[in-house]
Design a protein around this motif. Structure first.
Motif, PDB file in Angstrom:
ATOM      1  N   LEU A 155     -23.579 -15.065 -20.107  1.00 32.64           N
ATOM      2  CA  LEU A 155     -23.553 -13.963 -19.155  1.00 32.64           C
ATOM      3  C   LEU A 155     -23.472 -12.659 -19.944  1.00 32.64           C
ATOM      4  O   LEU A 155     -22.988 -12.653 -21.079  1.00 32.64           O
ATOM      5  N   PRO A 156     -23.912 -11.559 -19.350  1.00 33.21           N
ATOM      6  CA  PRO A 156     -23.696 -10.285 -20.025  1.00 33.21           C
ATOM      7  C   PRO A 156     -22.199 -10.007 -20.075  1.00 33.21           C
ATOM      8  O   PRO A 156     -21.486 -10.304 -19.121  1.00 33.21           O
ATOM      9  N   GLY A 157     -21.738  -9.467 -21.186  1.00 29.72           N
ATOM     10  CA  GLY A 157     -20.304  -9.186 -21.274  1.00 29.72           C
ATOM     11  C   GLY A 157     -19.995  -8.375 -22.504  1.00 29.72           C
ATOM     12  O   GLY A 157     -20.875  -8.023 -23.290  1.00 29.72           O
ATOM     13  N   ALA A 206     -31.133  -0.526 -14.037  1.00 27.83           N
ATOM     14  CA  ALA A 206     -32.053  -1.575 -14.478  1.00 27.83           C
ATOM     15  C   ALA A 206     -31.827  -2.884 -13.720  1.00 27.83           C
ATOM     16  O   ALA A 206     -32.706  -3.725 -13.663  1.00 27.83           O
ATOM     17  N   CYS A 207     -30.657  -3.072 -13.165  1.00 24.31           N
ATOM     18  CA  CYS A 207     -30.309  -4.371 -12.570  1.00 24.31           C
ATOM     19  C   CYS A 207     -31.083  -4.631 -11.287  1.00 24.31           C
ATOM     20  O   CYS A 207     -31.069  -3.816 -10.370  1.00 24.31           O
ATOM     21  N   PRO A 208     -31.782  -5.758 -11.214  1.00 20.49           N
ATOM     22  CA  PRO A 208     -32.577  -6.035 -10.018  1.00 20.49           C
ATOM     23  C   PRO A 208     -31.733  -6.519  -8.839  1.00 20.49           C
ATOM     24  O   PRO A 208     -32.189  -6.501  -7.708  1.00 20.49           O
ATOM     25  N   THR A 209     -30.534  -6.985  -9.099  1.00 20.13           N
ATOM     26  CA  THR A 209     -29.712  -7.547  -8.022  1.00 20.13           C
ATOM     27  C   THR A 209     -28.513  -6.642  -7.756  1.00 20.13           C
ATOM     28  O   THR A 209     -28.399  -5.561  -8.310  1.00 20.13           O
TER      29      THR A 209
HETATM   30  S1  SF4 Z   1     -28.996  -9.499 -12.975  1.00 25.48           S
HETATM   31 FE1  SF4 Z   1     -28.174  -7.495 -13.447  1.00 25.48          FE
HETATM   32  S2  SF4 Z   1     -26.239  -7.960 -14.492  1.00 25.48           S
HETATM   33 FE2  SF4 Z   1     -27.467  -9.836 -14.531  1.00 25.48          FE
HETATM   34  S3  SF4 Z   1     -28.576  -9.766 -16.476  1.00 25.48           S
HETATM   35 FE3  SF4 Z   1     -29.924  -8.890 -14.920  1.00 25.48          FE
HETATM   36  S4  SF4 Z   1     -29.495  -6.704 -15.067  1.00 25.48           S
HETATM   37 FE4  SF4 Z   1     -27.816  -7.715 -16.073  1.00 25.48          FE
END
Ligand code: SF4
Ligand code: SF4
Ligand code: SF4
Ligand code: FES
Ligand code: FES
Lengths: 915, 149
Positions: A202-204, A225-228
């Motif tokens: 996961l991103p962290g 940038a985050c699609p969700t």
């Molecule tokens: S969904 Fe959003 S939080 Fe998850 S990796 Fe993609 S950009 Fe990052």
């Protein structure tokens, strides 16, 4: 290279070389589902949703990362593709709540409707802040999934509320990596990274520490940038869809980022950096991204005119207030009044302010705080090149082979320009940093010149000497484009590298290396800011920089030049508009008879040919009772001026003070009349950014209360005083007048700016603007060398005041804090002023991290908390100047540069005591 | 800590390629990679801490906690799994009071899982330091552990 032809689903398409199959599909109007793709990032090819079939290629290549080749035949719509995509998406959905994604009722379902399928609230799209603007929904709708075969497990990760700007809910993360890539590739922050591996990835941050500890810049690039819904701006979470969006220019710094303000119910919901422009290209910083709506909609905004009666402010009507101001201002002798204009207001506002001073008040006593930052740039570069502005453009920096950043903490004060520096380094360019303090840039610099504060001239002359001694100068350029080269040679005779080493504290060898690096990697660009200008030798410093560039022929070419980064959003424009005591708009001297008669004819009045007072001189004159009344527009001298106690005392000596601002500032407190102005979001006008680019400011929301745009208030006042020529209906009429009087703005009309910014000089309506100055010849003809010698700072540390104080600003606050300190998110990031000192000094003083100490100079004292850090060199203390309650400028010295009259903010002697 | 890390750092060039060897050598020196070490490495290489942590957490060889005196590893590979490896692990967790990838507060035991020791014939298998214990049952766990006081 020739254009390429290909066939997509039977359609013939011609694309530019270098296009990907995805680009070609977009051009052909064919939708391809994507998730890990982002137009500003290098293709990643990870989600595999964008797969297509290409004849003669094995398997299913990803459209986002496959370059087009001549004659390609692409299919995007076969059964094989559909099945594959469905399979991939199903796998993604096993890790993302999806009951609503696969439900046919989603479109019609409201947040509080009862779910027929009894879906848990945490899993419902209708309760997600990204609902209806989510890319995953778009992709699912396109691919069409009605059920997911595999079991779904909720990750059950607590939502991260730690910062007030945005929230992180990794239960919604689909692992596209866009946040991580933007943070690393574009921002160079790498505050977040992939952690763990396999299904746990996961991103962290490192060890899960807070973003703040991970050196996050809170730029919000990851959020955009985050699609969700995993990353969302906090205050925006439950606001739903926007009603409209307005493109405008950020009011916080000289970069001039283009921002899209999203509006709903007459309020700003969010400000998202715009992508299609040459300035910020989709990026911004924490101030522009998260620091706007709270300021514009702050409950502390001034909403009505105020008149002080018996020491208390009382609400008044516009008519009462303007009548009072007009009768008062009209009652003084011509030379007893002065105006302070603002580098934060628009060109139109500044134009009207200077016209008011010259026409209505009849003197040239107008200035603004550019004096406090870049006056030496104007004087120094005017003497050498003939014009004092950035010679090149922001977007060129990324292509430089060498960047020399001296006296600029670019990542903090011009964050988006720092991204260009990173780009240059990523492309293999060299980076030389000249700064006494360790800054973000020194993390990836090739050479760090850690010279003593105030030793810029010897350092730069030392570099010039090495270049000349080793024959690395550009003789052709010097002979054909410059004059008086012998003057420089003469000055260099007195420069001894071992003395330079002693004064600057930089080893000779390092100076030599830096000189060679700068002279041999072309094009090379120099960036500088206040670290160069805020000295008694500011003008000399700027000239030394100019010489280095002239010596190596680094002028008039793309990605080269001498580039002063202007601090405030419209400081360039305020200077261009003539909000200066010695020049009319476009730097036409007031002492020149021809200029005077030109403006007399245009404005229909007699004008004064006496140069007016500068900010610092105004304060002195007020103190001495020579200036009796002042009209201050959007400036806050008690915090921004050097020797701030003196400035407050001066304001109190005034007979009459009128202040026009958006908030009740420290200056406004001292006023007799306060006039409420609108913010940038409530008016139309233009700002000129640091690269001379004039850009539109557009009205996004209605003015708060009875506030009015600055130009309008000043015009009403002029009319009240019975003066003609101020009956403007709107800002664009003012621009038309500017077009006629300021040659470099001749072709810059609001109509043209609608489609994008224009860089001056732009003399007529057909001129495309000028990205690079001095291409064929310098503005003044030839580049001029002049003799230069080293003069030490006005106040050096001694036995009584053994430490050197240097001041600056932070990424998280802006100028005197009038605006940014209203923003909770920004205050959380940098809530108070710190005195940053080296561990060795801390040990000597026996003070601890976080301890309150008394910091004093010969002018006053303040209390501040100690931060022990080896970012500060031994003997040097650093403080920010944004904070009213511990104003660093109480300590600074009002010693000024003899030519540019800028105060020496960057060096003064202080001591620190325990309390 | 700094004095032990700096000599290692100074042997390497300040570039991204040095990261893995530096991490390995620092871990060899300290036995694990504590936050302070990551910070030192980050400053030296000019790479962010999150970035370094991300790389390190990708590889099973790197540890972020101080290691215990004894390394206890329980196999969760296929053969061991079908023969009750999960129950053995559960018993070890119960006996030691720590989850896999953690170390007991007295720094005696560090617990890890593994994906096959190549001793499938003996499944289920657990390994303490270098000694292999095969055909484990839950009742045997306590006996094995008691040999490592
Ligand atoms: S969904 Fe959003 S939080 Fe998850 S990796 Fe993609 S950009 Fe990052
Ligand atoms: S806000 Fe900016 S610096 Fe912080 S994690 Fe996001 S992209 Fe990186
Ligand atoms: S403050 Fe400057 S860098 Fe930040 S968004 Fe505004 S213009 Fe851009
Ligand atoms: S968009 Fe092409 S692989 Fe993700
Ligand atoms: S599966 Fe456990 S040893 Fe092979």
């Amino acid at each position: 290279m020739a254009d390429l032809n290909l066939t997509i689903d039977g359609k013939q398409i011609t694309v530019k070389p270098g296009s990907t199959v995805l680009d070609a599909c977009k051009q052909a109007g064919i939708y391809i589902p994507t998730l890990c793709f982002h137009p500003d990032l290098t293709p990643y090819g990870a989600c595999r949703l964008c797969i297509v079939e290409i004849e003669k290629m094995r398997g299913l290549p990803t459209a986002c990362s496959t370059p087009v080749t001549e004659g390609m035949i692409v299919k995007t719509d076969t059964d094989q593709i559909k099945n594959f995509r469905r399979g991939v998406l199903e796998l993604i959905l096993t890790e993302h709540p999806h009951p609503c994604l696969t439900c046919w009722r989603r479109e019609r379902c409201g947040p509080y409707d009862i779910c027929l399928r009894n879906v848990d609230v945490t899993l419902r799209c209708v309760l997600c802040p990204k609902n209806k603007i989510c890319e995953l929904q778009e992709v699912t709708d396109f691919i069409g999934i009605d059920k997911v075969e595999f079991p779904y497990v909720y990750r059950n990760i607590p939502i991260d509320h730690e910062n007030t700007s945005f929230e992180r809910d990794y239960n919604l993360c689909i692992k596209c990596g866009r946040c991580i890539r933007v943070c690393q590739e574009i921002r160079g922050a790498a505050a977040i990274a992939w952690t763990m591996r396999g299904s746990e990835a996961l991103p962290g941050t490192a060890f899960g520490i807070s973003l703040k500890e991970a050196d996050c810049q809170y730029c919000g690039a990851c959020v955009d940038a985050c699609p969700t819904g995993a990353l969302m701006e906090r205050d925006r979470r439950w606001e739903g869809e926007k009603e409209k969006q307005v493109l405008t220019t950020c009011p916080y710094c000289g970069v001039g980022c283009q921002l899209n303000l999203a509006i709903k119910d007459g309020k700003i919901m969010e400000s998202v950096p715009a992508r299609e422009n040459d300035v910020n290209r989709g990026q911004a910083c924490v101030k522009g991204r998260f620091g706007i709506k709270e300021v514009v909609h702050s409950p502390e905004r001034l909403t009505t005119p105020l008149i002080k009666r018996n020491g208390k402010f009382e609400k008044a009507t516009w008519d009462e207030a303007l009548s009072l101001v007009s009768s008062k201002l009209g009652s003084y002798a011509k030379d007893a009044t002065a105006v302070l204009s603002s580098a934060k207001t628009t060109n139109e506002d500044n134009y009207v302010a200077q016209k008011f001073t010259r026409v209505v008040l009849g003197n040239n006593n107008i200035d603004h705080c550019a004096r406090l930052c870049h006056a030496p740039t104007v004087t120094g570069l005017a003497a050498t090149f003939g014009s004092g502005a950035m010679t090149n453009s922001i977007r060129e920096i990324g292509n430089a082979k060498c960047v020399f950043a001296i006296g600029t903490n670019t990542s903090e004060s011009h964050p988006v320009i720092a991204l260009e520096i990173k780009k240059a380094v990523d492309k293999g360019g060299k980076l030389i940093v000249g700064n006494p303090r360790g800054i973000r840039l020194t993390n990836f610099s090739d050479i760090w010149l850690r010279h003593a504060p105030g030793s810029d001239v010897p350092l730069l002359l030392g570099m010039c000497k090495v270049i000349v001694d080793e024959g690395l100068e550009d003789k052709e350029f010097i002979n054909s484009r410059c004059e008086n080269f012998d003057d420089l040679i003469g000055s260099l005779k007195n420069v001894k590298l071992d003395e330079v080493e002693k004064i600057t504290g930089v080893p000779q060898e390092t100076i030599k290396k830096a000189a060679r690096m700068y002279a041999t990697n072309k094009p090379a660009t120099i960036l500088y800011t206040m670290g160069i200008t805020q000295h008694t030798t500011g003008t000399d410093n700027v000239m030394a920089i100019a010489y280095l560039a002239m010596l190596t022929g680094n002028l008039g070419k793309p990605s080269s030049g001498v580039n002063p980064l202007r601090g405030q959003n419209n400081v360039q424009g305020a200077c261009d508009m003539g909000a200066l005591p010695n020049v009319y708009p476009a730097y036409q001297s007031v002492t020149d008879a021809a200029n005077k008669s030109k403006f007399e004819a245009a404005w229909g009045v007699k004008l004064s040919d006496k140069t007016g007072l500068t900010v610092t001189e105004m304060m002195d004159a007020a103190h001495e009772g020579k200036i009796k009344a002042m009209y201050i527009i959007g400036e806050n001298p008690p915090i921004s001026e050097p020797d701030a106690n003196h400035a407050v005392a001066a304001l109190r000596k005034l007979d009459f003070l009128v202040v026009q601002d958006i908030f009740m500032t420290e200056t406004a407190q001292e006023a007799d009349v306060v006039l409420p102005a609108t913010t940038f979001a409530e008016k139309v006008g233009t700002f000129t950014n640091t690269e001379r680019r004039v850009q539109m400011v557009r009205k996004a929301v209605e003015a708060v209360g009875e506030s009015k745009p600055d130009w309008q208030i000043t015009s009403l006042l002029a009319q009240k005083m019975g003066v003609k020529g101020f009956d403007y209906q709107n800002a664009s009429e003012i621009m038309t007048e500017i077009n006629q009087l300021a040659p470099s703005y001749g072709g810059i009309t609001h109509a043209r700016l609608e489609t994008g910014g224009l860089q001056w000089p732009c003399p007529n309506a057909d001129h495309p603007g000028t990205p690079i100055l001095h291409t064929n010849q310098f503005t003044r003809g030839k580049g001029r060398f002049m003799p230069l010698t080293y003069k030490p700072p006005a106040e050096l540390p001694d036995a009584a005041y053994p430490l050197t104080l240097t001041t600056g600003r932070s990424l998280y606050q802006y100028h005197t804090g009038t605006m940014t300190r209203k923003v909770k998110g920004l205050n959380d990031l940098l809530p108070e002023n710190l005195a940053e000192i080296n561990p060795a000094d801390a040990a000597k003083l026996n003070v601890q991290n976080g301890e309150m100490v008394k910091v004093s100079s010969r002018r006053g004292h303040i209390n501040a908390k100690v931060k022990i850090t080896d970012v500060s060199p031994v003997g040097v203390v650093y403080m920010n100047f944004h904070f009213a309650e511990s104003a660093a400028n109480i300590l600074t010295i009002a010693a000024i540069d003899p030519v540019a009259k800028i105060p020496e903010f960057k060096v003064c002697a202080i001591k620190i005591e325990k309390i | 800590m700094r004095e032990r890390i700096l000599p290692i750092l100074q042997k390497h060039a300040r570039q991204r390629e040095s990261l893995i060897p530096v991490l390995q050598e620092v871990q060899a020196e300290l036995g694990y990679l504590p936050p302070e070490a990551i910070t030192e490495i980050a400053q030296f290489l000019g790479i962010s801490r999150s970035d370094i942590y991300g790389v390190a957490s990708f590889y099973a060889q790197f540890r972020f906690e101080k290691q215990g005196k004894y390394a206890v590893r329980v196999c969760q590979g296929t053969a061991c799994h079908v023969r009750g490896g999960k129950r053995v692990l559960g018993e070890v967790v119960y006996q030691l009071g720590i989850e896999p990838k953690h170390t007991s507060p007295d720094f005696k035991y560090s617990l890890e899982t593994a994906a096959c020791f190549g001793a499938c014939a003996l499944a289920p298998v657990m390994v303490v330091d270098k000694t292999v214990y095969g055909r484990m049952t839950t009742t045997q766990v306590k006996k094995v552990l008691s040999q490592y006081p």
